[in-house]
Scaffold this motif. Structure first.
Motif: not given
Lengths: 390, 390, 390
Positions: A347, A315, A310-312, A345, A283, A305-307
């Motif tokens: 988060l 990685w 759309n943040h992931w 990952w 990333t 990370f925050d659905l």
């Protein structure tokens, strides 16, 4: 900085941060239908689950120039005191630390298990960790923005050896220099030297049996290379060289180590190990390097990370090649190479999940062989870790 | 008060203080080439390093009249629960405490290891600590500014004795009175009495073997006096007298103790010990005495250590003479005297460093003798402690 | 909510609550002059005192959707990690939890030891606790105001089994539904199913010997029913049904459980247990039920204990009848019934005192008999607990 709370007294004269750590592991082995070379007894790896680390820590500062850390680990339901120390900052460039602390050796050992790119340290740690991990000692450190020099004298472990003889001791010194140390650009050079004498019975060094070996995972009870207990163990010297570099999302790190052992009634022994590891942040983030410590710190994701957004998170892909040779003179602890691939990952600043795969290959002369006969070659290890760092 | 943080709820109805303690030790013996009297096996002291104490504590109050303390020690990598208790303050002069807590005996035992002037307690503690240290119990205390009266009933230790029989129990009561108790001026008088019955197998009292002995340091595994396990141990009574005085920078403290043991199938036994200690604060501070507890608290330096201001904290010199006699009837645990000299450096309210020297002399009939023969006399002990108290 | 402190970061993005727990016990047995059926050796219950639980916990949230808990118990001076986990709240109705956590079985197991109305769990826990207590796992929960559905897969305990073979694992699922769930009015229905396979040596399941038994108290070392270690233990299934109801100050709760065991080289076994318990709050408060967890939480007194205001907190009377049958096929672990009566005093939200009495009766075929011969019937157990919950 990872997220946490620092509570500070009204006059800023006392602060406290309460930290914690969870490393929850699940591990599996393939191709581990092994037996002991000596007895023929089965020697399968123990696979399953483990709380590798479960820690609480109290950290903070007092009287402006002093700081403290009391950290204990209860992973696997046993007590293991970690950093238990007081530091006096004599000047911006000089720190004196008393208490239980790591020896000043090896970049990989100095780096926190929270921060390294793999589930476990490399084959080099078979030489460094048994005798040069934490001990009670006095350490002096001097440092600048892109260099550090740290050295100390150490007694033995936190408990009495209880071995009917005076405990051993030693020292360690490590220097690091980063001729290039800008955001996303790094050249790191380092070297360390350590020496420890065993206790007066030649049977314990820093609370451990005089023995070098490497467990496939922390819970497997499977050692593909193992010197066994070395009789007459008097002294171990450890020499290490470090190199690291970073360019944006890419990083490289390598260490060479040699352990030399003096014996009472036996020739000197010399064992070697090294590793090379490469990191690639998919990333795009650069890793964090702290020049005043000469070590990498945990990667911080650019976007947590925050659905909903759309943040992931971040990685990271990491590759490591390492090798260990425990054969010298009349001691044949075997040798092996290992290949490790990690997908990590991140988060957010507190949580990461590590998917690790390793293969041990070119395994020779170790304490175990395949059940049908033949070297215990090509053992595969899968490790999944959920890590919380507060 | 030592520096720390107390976090309080908005309505002042709940408070919490998170504390910690580090006692990092290094010890050395001279003249310890000894052997066991019975077997002739070597019996050298184990010298080296140890985390004598590493503790975390949660303390505070709730519902105005209630307070709590949960403190555990992981020194030497083993678990030892300390104060784990709830207190109800029924009135300003009456406190009721339930949980794991010290018996009410002996000024020296009541005083915290953070606060005493020596690295370890005196030879008197060979009589007090084994059976009258902490136990699960109910304690009632009544007190004023210059007096205290505290007594309680106690069961056994925090774990099940697991000895196939009901556990033992006992009680302890201690009173103190300070006819003079002004700033830098003190006369303290005290007395205590305790009784404990062993468990139904006569083999354990408060979780310990029925045995009295004294280790030269906490890690040496060297006991110059030792009764061995006393068969048929039924009951131990402890009687103690205390005296203390202070005049400005000078203080004195003394205790006499007698332990009487009843045996099933053997005559009663009586053992004695006492100590006298003198303190002299070189930098002039008076020690702190708390009349409602009848004990000394940690010295606070007038000026905290600060190089920039040329402040060096407080320095204290302490001398102790003590004697232990474990010979009576058919039990000959030996006898010894001991001389201790401590130089203590109080950097600030949280940190002190103790330089301790002791010599055990007039050692007779103990379990060890010199390697060439002859009593194990004149053993020298050097102890260095770094102490953090939060 | 019980009183405690939650410290929150400035932007509300990180919170921490530091908790603790003390369960200080004193226990006595009557009519326990027993001997082992097999050897005739004495088998009296160990009565006395114990710190049943002494815990510290770090709990909180980070990054809005994540929460954590690190809780360890040092009761009895041994380490036992409890909840050590990270939870991700994917949506208001969906939670994913990784780490060491309870299996999703049995209302009584899911309820905290702080909250249940008795000193120890019922005879049903002889089937549930050994293999379906906490394990390392991944749990998914979905819930509403009056229902919950929770299921997960679990590996083994927090440490390596060290048994030379791969560890076992299993899963558990539990659902609850409360068709009536208003203040002081409740009907609760629940069911759970769990399965665990032993490790590859058939000798350990979730870190425990494959054995079902019930100790009269946590410290007595007296088991009136005990299957002994079951050879060839392959798999255990647990099926449970739950019912609970509440009307104002009165509550009822019952569970039926069956454990089915598959053996390698032996017929399947089936053991049963159940309990029925009734609660009556003498001071009129209704108990707290949380529909989204399907369990009771600790009672909160309407008026905290305060002598000045003549307030006496809440008082509760609880009655339990339970039965355990460990006889099937060639395994005769015996059977028993038990009657328990508890008087519980809730002084405030943090403190309660439990006065417990139990009688084990209709004891048959267990591992112990009376010293004169005859079944070990009508053993009386008195338990006093002081409980602090922060």
């Amino acid at each position: 900085e990872k997220k946490g709370l620092v509570v500070t007294s009204a006059n800023n004269d006392f602060s406290m941060n309460i930290g914690g750590r969870i490393h929850a592991d699940s591990t599996t082995h393939l191709n581990d239908d092994l037996q002991k070379r000596s007895s023929g007894d089965p020697a399968e790896a123990v696979s399953g689950t483990e709380l590798r680390r479960a820690r609480l820590a109290l950290r903070g500062s007092f009287n402006r120039d002093f700081s403290y850390n009391i950290e204990a680990d209860w992973g696997g339901n046993s007590v293991s005191l970690k950093d238990v120390l007081v530091t006096y900052q004599a000047s911006p460039q000089l720190e004196i630390t008393v208490g239980n602390q790591k020896h000043s050796v090896s970049m990989e050992v100095e780096e926190s298990s929270n921060d390294i790119m793999f589930n476990e340290r490399s084959l080099l740690s078979a030489l460094t960790l048994p005798h040069f991990d934490r001990a009670m000692g006095l350490n002096i450190k001097t440092m600048g923005d892109n260099w550090s020099l740290k050295g100390g004298i150490y007694g033995d472990a936190v408990s009495s050896s209880g071995d009917g003889a005076d405990e051993g001791g030693g020292f360690g010194v490590r220097g690091s220099f980063a001729p290039i140390n800008e955001s996303g650009k790094l050249i790191h050079l380092g070297a360390s030297y350590g020496l420890r004498k065993a206790n007066d019975n030649n049977s314990l060094s820093n609370g451990k049996t005089p023995r070098l070996r490497y467990e496939t995972t922390n819970m497997s009870d499977l050692y593909l290379s193992d010197t066994g207990s070395i009789a007459g163990f008097e002294e171990i010297q450890l020499t290490g060289l470090e190199f690291a570099a970073m360019r944006g999302r890419f990083s490289a790190q390598a260490e060479l180590g040699q352990a030399s052992i003096k014996r009472d009634g036996g020739s000197d022994l010399s064992f070697n190990a090294h590793y090379l590891q490469l990191g690639w942040t998919l990333t795009g983030e650069a890793r964090n390097y702290r020049g005043s410590d000469g070590e990498f710190k945990m990667l911080k994701p650019r976007n947590d990370f925050d659905l909903a957004q759309n943040h992931w998170g971040a990685w990271e892909l990491a590759l490591r090649l390492d090798e260990l040779d425990l054969h010298d003179g009349d001691i044949d602890g075997g040798s092996q190479q290992r290949f490790s691939l990690n997908l990590n990952w991140y988060l957010n600043a507190n949580l990461r999940i590590l998917f690790g795969y390793s293969r041990a290959y070119d395994v020779e002369s170790g304490p175990v062989i395949q059940q049908g006969g033949g070297e215990a070659d090509n053992v595969d290890i899968f490790s999944l870790r959920t890590q919380l760092a507060l």
